[in-house]
Design an enzyme around this catalytic site. Structure first.
Site, short mmCIF file in Angstrom:
data_model
loop_
_atom_site.label_atom_id
_atom_site.label_comp_id
_atom_site.label_asym_id
_atom_site.label_seq_id
_atom_site.Cartn_x
_atom_site.Cartn_y
_atom_site.Cartn_z
N TRP A 74 -2.55 14.96 8.38
CA TRP A 74 -1.42 15.44 9.29
C TRP A 74 -0.47 14.46 9.68
CZ3 TRP A 74 -3.45 19.28 13.43
CH2 TRP A 74 -4.19 20.41 12.90
N HIS A 91 -4.95 3.99 3.89
CA HIS A 91 -3.91 4.68 3.50
C HIS A 91 -2.73 3.83 3.22
CE1 HIS A 91 -0.41 7.55 3.55
NE2 HIS A 91 -1.25 8.43 2.88
N GLU A 132 -3.95 7.62 -4.70
CA GLU A 132 -2.77 8.03 -4.09
C GLU A 132 -1.54 7.11 -4.72
OE1 GLU A 132 -2.78 10.52 -0.41
OE2 GLU A 132 -2.86 8.56 0.16
N GLY A 190 4.99 11.64 -0.41
CA GLY A 190 6.24 12.01 0.56
C GLY A 190 7.29 12.23 -0.38
P1 PGA Z 1 2.22 13.83 0.62
O1 PGA Z 1 1.30 12.71 1.39
O2 PGA Z 1 1.33 15.03 0.26
O3 PGA Z 1 3.31 14.35 1.74
O4 PGA Z 1 2.86 13.41 -0.52
C1 PGA Z 1 0.05 12.54 0.82
C2 PGA Z 1 -0.40 11.39 1.68
O5 PGA Z 1 0.13 10.64 2.31
O6 PGA Z 1 -1.75 11.44 1.74
#
Ligand code: PGA
Length: 263
Positions: free
Chosen positions: A10, A95, A172, A178
């Site tokens: 979130w 992250h 990721e 984003g």
């Molecule tokens: P997103 O973010 O799905 O909005 O691209 C993924 C994340 O940062 O874990």
């Protein structure tokens, strides 16, 4: 067969009222999604609320980070022990937003991971290349460096705890987070396979079991294609985890893929 896992990150979003609506809708809309583990990661302040609403349900909740320390003079830090008291089973660690904005290094992340493990929390350890590093060879060497802290540099005792607590790795690509771009299923699969091979260099059996999630613009439209890949075990979802219908659809995609494999 590895059980699929879908995690909602979130980030800095939510309020008591919004969370209540989101979580009650999610409970309803995912009630037929039994073949997938579903986790929500609200901001720390709402973990108590998540515990109140989700306790006894099939949904899990987790935090977006943990401190590397148990207690002491570390203003604004939250320990793994504390989140465990609120029923958390998972914690996102490393992250890219923490790495970029808060300058967290992978070495620090490895300490946080160790602390999570000691408290029985499953870490979701994030790796990913930036846009400048987005060339197949370079991206692989970046990911290898990022995983070193938790694959080659940790001692056997910690690695065994990671196995026992079912460490999760999230790939990721930073250039996708984003944005409205995502790795194609083929691109993601080849990186996931690469990651699994790296894990196999430390432990062949664990490499078969470890769940590797894809994150970076996962949406209801692309989830099924991604989750159908043999080494993609689910997703780490940002924006679409804030909308109950979108997130439920993504979870249902994971369920559909699992059920079609069984059938
Ligand atoms: P997103 O973010 O799905 O909005 O691209 C993924 C994340 O940062 O874990």
């Amino acid at each position: 067969m590895r059980r699929k896992l879908v995690v909602g990150n979130w980030k800095l979003n939510g309020s008591l009222a919004e969370n209540h609506a989101l979580l009650t809708q999610l409970l309803m809309q995912t009630r037929n999604c039994q073949a997938t583990d579903i986790v929500v990661c609200p901001p720390y302040t709402y973990l108590f609320q998540a515990q109140q609403l989700l306790n006894g349900s099939p949904l899990f909740w987790g935090s977006q980070n943990v401190s590397q320390f148990d207690k002491g003079a570390y203003t604004a830090s939250i320990s793994a022990k504390m989140i465990a008291e609120f029923g958390c089973r998972y914690a996102i660690i490393g992250h890219s937003e923490r790495r970029v904005i808060n300058k967290e290094t992978y070495q620090k992340s490895a300490l946080r991971l160790e602390n999570a493990l000691k408290n029985g929390i499953t870490p979701i350890y994030c790796v990913g290349e930036t846009r400048d590093e987005k060339h197949p060879r370079l991206a692989q060497s970046v990911i290898e460096d990022q995983l070193q802290a938790v694959l080659t540099e940790i001692d056997d005792k910690t690695f065994n705890m990671a196995k026992m607590n079912n460490l999760v790795i999230a790939y990721e690509p930073v250039w996708a987070i984003g944005t409205n771009m995502n790795a194609t299923p083929g691109q993601a699969q080849s990186m996931h396979q690469f990651i699994r091979n790296l894990v196999a260099m430390r432990d062949v059996d664990f490499a078969k079991k470890v769940r590797i999630l894809y994150g970076g613009n996962v949406t209801p439209l692309n989830a099924k294609g991604l989750f159908s890949m043999p080494d993609i075990d689910g997703g780490l979802v940002g924006r679409c985890s804030l909308n109950a219908s979108d997130f439920s659809e993504i979870c249902m995609s994971a369920c559909d893929v699992s059920e079609s494999v069984v059938a």
